[in-house]
Scaffold this motif. Structure first.
Motif, short mmCIF file in Angstrom:
data_model
loop_
_atom_site.label_atom_id
_atom_site.label_comp_id
_atom_site.label_asym_id
_atom_site.label_seq_id
_atom_site.Cartn_x
_atom_site.Cartn_y
_atom_site.Cartn_z
N ARG A 58 -15.48 -58.61 -58.05
CA ARG A 58 -14.81 -59.86 -58.47
C ARG A 58 -14.12 -60.48 -57.27
NH1 ARG A 58 -11.90 -59.90 -64.14
NH2 ARG A 58 -12.22 -62.10 -63.75
N LYS A 59 -14.78 -61.41 -56.65
CA LYS A 59 -14.26 -62.04 -55.43
C LYS A 59 -13.40 -63.25 -55.79
CE LYS A 59 -16.65 -59.19 -52.93
NZ LYS A 59 -16.02 -57.98 -52.55
N GLY A 60 -12.78 -63.81 -54.77
CA GLY A 60 -11.94 -64.98 -54.98
C GLY A 60 -10.62 -64.60 -55.61
N VAL A 61 -10.20 -65.40 -56.56
CA VAL A 61 -8.92 -65.19 -57.23
C VAL A 61 -9.16 -65.07 -58.74
CG1 VAL A 61 -6.57 -66.05 -57.51
CG2 VAL A 61 -7.83 -66.57 -55.42
N PRO A 62 -9.63 -63.91 -59.20
CA PRO A 62 -9.89 -63.74 -60.63
C PRO A 62 -8.58 -63.78 -61.42
CG PRO A 62 -10.11 -61.64 -59.51
CD PRO A 62 -9.89 -62.68 -58.45
N THR A 63 -8.68 -64.21 -62.66
CA THR A 63 -7.51 -64.24 -63.53
C THR A 63 -7.90 -63.74 -64.92
OG1 THR A 63 -7.93 -66.53 -64.19
CG2 THR A 63 -6.43 -66.19 -62.33
N GLY A 64 -6.88 -63.44 -65.72
CA GLY A 64 -7.11 -63.11 -67.12
C GLY A 64 -7.65 -61.73 -67.39
N PHE A 65 -7.66 -60.85 -66.45
CA PHE A 65 -8.19 -59.50 -66.65
C PHE A 65 -7.05 -58.53 -66.97
CE2 PHE A 65 -7.32 -60.25 -62.21
CZ PHE A 65 -6.61 -59.14 -61.81
N ILE A 66 -7.41 -57.40 -67.55
CA ILE A 66 -6.46 -56.32 -67.82
C ILE A 66 -6.57 -55.34 -66.66
CG2 ILE A 66 -5.77 -54.48 -69.41
CD1 ILE A 66 -5.48 -57.34 -70.56
N LEU A 67 -5.46 -55.09 -65.98
CA LEU A 67 -5.46 -54.19 -64.83
C LEU A 67 -5.21 -52.76 -65.31
CD1 LEU A 67 -5.67 -54.54 -61.69
CD2 LEU A 67 -3.19 -54.27 -61.67
N PRO A 68 -6.21 -51.88 -65.19
CA PRO A 68 -6.04 -50.51 -65.67
C PRO A 68 -5.29 -49.64 -64.66
CG PRO A 68 -8.25 -50.79 -64.81
CD PRO A 68 -7.56 -52.12 -64.69
N ILE A 69 -4.29 -48.95 -65.13
CA ILE A 69 -3.53 -48.02 -64.31
C ILE A 69 -3.96 -46.62 -64.71
CG2 ILE A 69 -1.23 -47.27 -63.60
CD1 ILE A 69 -1.89 -50.27 -62.98
N SER A 70 -4.71 -45.95 -63.83
CA SER A 70 -5.28 -44.64 -64.19
C SER A 70 -4.29 -43.51 -64.03
CB SER A 70 -6.53 -44.38 -63.36
OG SER A 70 -6.23 -44.43 -61.98
N ASP A 71 -3.36 -43.64 -63.09
CA ASP A 71 -2.36 -42.60 -62.87
C ASP A 71 -1.18 -43.23 -62.15
OD1 ASP A 71 -1.18 -40.11 -62.92
OD2 ASP A 71 -2.60 -39.16 -61.55
N VAL A 72 -0.07 -42.54 -62.16
CA VAL A 72 1.12 -42.99 -61.44
C VAL A 72 1.64 -41.79 -60.67
CG1 VAL A 72 3.46 -43.92 -61.63
CG2 VAL A 72 1.67 -44.75 -63.16
N ARG A 73 1.81 -41.96 -59.37
CA ARG A 73 2.29 -40.90 -58.51
C ARG A 73 3.58 -41.35 -57.85
NH1 ARG A 73 -2.65 -38.19 -56.90
NH2 ARG A 73 -3.88 -38.10 -58.81
N ALA A 74 4.27 -40.41 -57.26
CA ALA A 74 5.52 -40.74 -56.57
C ALA A 74 5.55 -40.10 -55.20
CB ALA A 74 6.72 -40.28 -57.39
N SER A 75 6.07 -40.82 -54.26
CA SER A 75 6.36 -40.29 -52.94
C SER A 75 7.88 -40.34 -52.82
CB SER A 75 5.68 -41.13 -51.87
OG SER A 75 5.86 -40.54 -50.61
N ILE A 76 8.51 -39.32 -53.36
CA ILE A 76 9.96 -39.31 -53.49
C ILE A 76 10.64 -39.36 -52.12
CG2 ILE A 76 11.95 -38.03 -54.40
CD1 ILE A 76 9.99 -39.30 -56.51
N GLY A 77 10.14 -38.61 -51.17
CA GLY A 77 10.73 -38.61 -49.84
C GLY A 77 10.68 -39.98 -49.18
N ALA A 78 9.56 -40.68 -49.35
CA ALA A 78 9.42 -42.03 -48.79
C ALA A 78 10.14 -43.06 -49.66
CB ALA A 78 7.95 -42.39 -48.65
N GLY A 79 10.37 -42.70 -50.92
CA GLY A 79 11.17 -43.56 -51.78
C GLY A 79 10.42 -44.62 -52.54
N PHE A 80 9.20 -44.31 -53.03
CA PHE A 80 8.51 -45.27 -53.87
C PHE A 80 7.55 -44.59 -54.84
CE2 PHE A 80 5.98 -44.97 -50.01
CZ PHE A 80 4.68 -44.84 -50.48
N ILE A 81 7.17 -45.34 -55.86
CA ILE A 81 6.20 -44.91 -56.87
C ILE A 81 4.93 -45.70 -56.63
CG2 ILE A 81 5.68 -45.02 -59.35
CD1 ILE A 81 8.68 -44.40 -59.79
N TYR A 82 3.78 -45.01 -56.70
CA TYR A 82 2.53 -45.74 -56.48
C TYR A 82 1.54 -45.52 -57.62
CZ TYR A 82 0.84 -41.38 -54.21
OH TYR A 82 0.50 -40.08 -53.91
#
Length: 100
Positions: A58-82
């Motif tokens: 999907r090139k360009g600037v697609p809109t209206g889609f559902i963004l699937p989040i398959s997992d959530v991880r954390a880098s606690i030492g670096a201080g962020f969630i990805y």
């Protein structure tokens, strides 16, 4: 803001998504990090660089889609969630983000 709301704002305002969809594993991790007191950490999305969506074709600037989040991880030492978007793997994302 709660972790899920921060992810949703990024998905909608930066990537043009209509909404997000968390897998059961992602939802479980969000709940875990929130219980552990890490809900205040900033978010750094791990996704394909080939499209604003989760679909590289999907090139360009697609809109209206559902963004699937398959997992959530954390880098606690670096201080962020990805959150891992779509089929991006943690191995792939950490190779392209050497500070993880």
């Amino acid at each position: 803001l709660p972790i899920v709301e921060k992810i949703r704002i990024i998905a909608q305002k930066v990537y043009g998504a209509e909404d997000i969809e968390l897998s059961p594993a992602a939802q479980s991790q969000v709940e875990r990090y929130t219980r552990q007191g890490f809900g205040n950490l900033p978010i750094c999305m791990a996704k394909t660089h080939l499209s604003l969506s989760h679909q590289p074709e999907r090139k360009g600037v697609p809109t209206g889609f559902i963004l699937p989040i398959s997992d959530v991880r954390a880098s606690i030492g670096a201080g962020f969630i990805y959150p891992l978007v779509g089929t991006v793997s943690a191995d792939h994302s950490t190779r392209s983000l050497p500070f993880l």
